[in-house]
Design a protein around this motif. Structure first.
Motif, PDB file in Angstrom:
ATOM      1  N   GLU A 225       0.826  -1.206   0.000  1.00 21.38           N
ATOM      2  CA  GLU A 225       0.000   0.000   0.000  1.00 21.38           C
ATOM      3  C   GLU A 225       0.862   1.259   0.000  1.00 21.38           C
ATOM      4  O   GLU A 225       1.971   1.267   0.543  1.00 21.38           O
TER       5      GLU A 225
ATOM      6  N   ALA B  29      -0.193  -3.095 -13.779  1.00 19.30           N
ATOM      7  CA  ALA B  29       0.340  -3.330 -12.439  1.00 19.30           C
ATOM      8  C   ALA B  29       0.974  -2.062 -11.862  1.00 19.30           C
ATOM      9  O   ALA B  29       1.025  -1.893 -10.641  1.00 19.30           O
TER      10      ALA B  29
ATOM     11  N   THR C 117      -1.898  -0.315 -10.320  1.00 21.59           N
ATOM     12  CA  THR C 117      -2.350  -0.922  -9.059  1.00 21.59           C
ATOM     13  C   THR C 117      -1.820  -0.099  -7.887  1.00 21.59           C
ATOM     14  O   THR C 117      -2.523   0.132  -6.900  1.00 21.59           O
TER      15      THR C 117
ATOM     16  N   GLN D 179      -3.512   4.478  -6.368  1.00 22.88           N
ATOM     17  CA  GLN D 179      -3.849   4.839  -4.992  1.00 22.88           C
ATOM     18  C   GLN D 179      -3.602   6.327  -4.737  1.00 22.88           C
ATOM     19  O   GLN D 179      -4.028   6.874  -3.719  1.00 22.88           O
TER      20      GLN D 179
ATOM     21  N   GLU E 290       0.946 -12.477  -9.089  1.00 21.68           N
ATOM     22  CA  GLU E 290      -0.406 -11.996  -9.414  1.00 21.68           C
ATOM     23  C   GLU E 290      -1.042 -11.306  -8.209  1.00 21.68           C
ATOM     24  O   GLU E 290      -1.693 -10.264  -8.344  1.00 21.68           O
ATOM     25  N   GLN E 291      -0.862 -11.896  -7.040  1.00 25.33           N
ATOM     26  CA  GLN E 291      -1.434 -11.310  -5.820  1.00 25.33           C
ATOM     27  C   GLN E 291      -0.798  -9.964  -5.500  1.00 25.33           C
ATOM     28  O   GLN E 291      -1.473  -9.026  -5.073  1.00 25.33           O
TER      29      GLN E 291
ATOM     30  N   GLN F 200      -1.836  -7.581  -8.565  1.00 22.44           N
ATOM     31  CA  GLN F 200      -3.288  -7.583  -8.791  1.00 22.44           C
ATOM     32  C   GLN F 200      -3.649  -7.561 -10.277  1.00 22.44           C
ATOM     33  O   GLN F 200      -4.538  -6.838 -10.718  1.00 22.44           O
ATOM     34  N   VAL F 201      -2.915  -8.356 -11.032  1.00 26.08           N
ATOM     35  CA  VAL F 201      -3.176  -8.563 -12.463  1.00 26.08           C
ATOM     36  C   VAL F 201      -3.093 -10.061 -12.729  1.00 26.08           C
ATOM     37  O   VAL F 201      -2.236 -10.742 -12.159  1.00 26.08           O
ATOM     38  N   LYS F 202      -3.958 -10.575 -13.589  1.00 22.66           N
ATOM     39  CA  LYS F 202      -3.960 -12.000 -13.898  1.00 22.66           C
ATOM     40  C   LYS F 202      -3.062 -12.297 -15.102  1.00 22.66           C
ATOM     41  O   LYS F 202      -3.109 -11.596 -16.113  1.00 22.66           O
TER      42      LYS F 202
END
Length: 264
Positions: free
Chosen positions: A19, A48, A51, A55, A127-128, A131-133
């Protein structure tokens, strides 16, 4: 005169919880309001990058794939440097023949492909984080791509060190650099975060002396050496801290905010 503020993402802009802390977010937003330009710089793919950068702001220029793809704030390419798909496929084949629990990933534009057969849990972990597949693929499919922005090899640090030596000897036209102990990034020669910064500084007509940069690892060195105001994060390797005078706090303790709060 506007200033350009460049920041690496992993280990720099985001903390260990992945974060942007409120203090760092607000410090960067204040700089944007003051007319300066925030530019994330990463080995990550564009989605990514956002991601993390998303924020802070919904639109910004970016340097993706360690500099192989440079985009303006509208997502339009300023520069795009590919390696041949056949060359990327050769590297993937080399990794598969090793059969040593390292695994390959191939990035082309906004697409991320990976080998599903070997140590795919490393891909799932990535990926986690971003946050992209990713899309399971094969060497045959890689060969069909128009070009490849980046090959990423994941695995054991010692095995990656050996593969870095082996591949560097075979492919003098490629740059191989570790962005983390278990990640080996491969792009075409001439690509670096530093070159991406030069392109954006020219695009915005800002002198490199009026550019700030924040980084924490070896693939950030070219970026830090390019700008007038380089800052290394407190969580950077000890060896890098010997190279750079300006060391701020780590990514869990608002190292970026500490610097920006003193920036008029």
């Amino acid at each position: 005169m506007a200033k350009l503020l460049f920041s690496d993402i992993d280990g720099t802009l985001i903390n260990t919880d992945l974060e942007v802390t409120p203090k760092t977010r607000d410090a960067i937003r204040r700089q944007i309001i003051n007319g300066n330009v925030f530019i994330p710089v990463s080995a990550r793919m564009p989605q990514a990058v956002m991601t993390a950068a998303g924020q802070i702001t919904k639109n910004c220029p970016m340097i993706a794939y360690n500099g192989a793809l440079v985009l303006d704030e509208m997502g339009r390419p300023i520069s795009s440097r590919f390696m041949k798909a056949s060359e990327a496929a050769e590297i993937c084949s080399y990794i598969e023949k090793k059969n040593n629990q390292t695994t390959w990933n191939v990035y082309s534009g906004y697409d991320w492909f990976y080998s599903p057969g070997n140590n795919a849990e490393l891909v799932k972990k990535e990926e986690q984080i971003v946050q992209v597949k990713a899309t399971p693929s094969s060497i045959a499919e890689v060969k069909k791509l128009k070009g490849v922005h980046k090959v990423l090899i994941m695995g054991n640090p010692e095995q990656l060190d050996q593969e870095q030596k082996d591949l560097t000897a075979v492919y003098p036209d490629l740059v191989l650099v570790k962005s983390a102990p278990n990640l080996l990034e491969i792009v075409v020669n001439g690509v670096s975060k530093g070159e991406g910064i030069k392109e954006l500084a020219e695009e915005f007509n800002v002198k490199l002396a009026d550019c700030w940069a924040f980084g924490d690892n070896y693939n950030d060195v070219s970026m830090l050496e390019t700008v007038g105001h380089p800052f290394l994060m407190g969580n950077a390797p000890a060896e890098l801290k010997k190279q750079f005078v300006n060391v701020t706090s780590d990514n869990n303790h608002d190292g970026i905010a500490q610097v920006l709060e003193k920036l008029s």
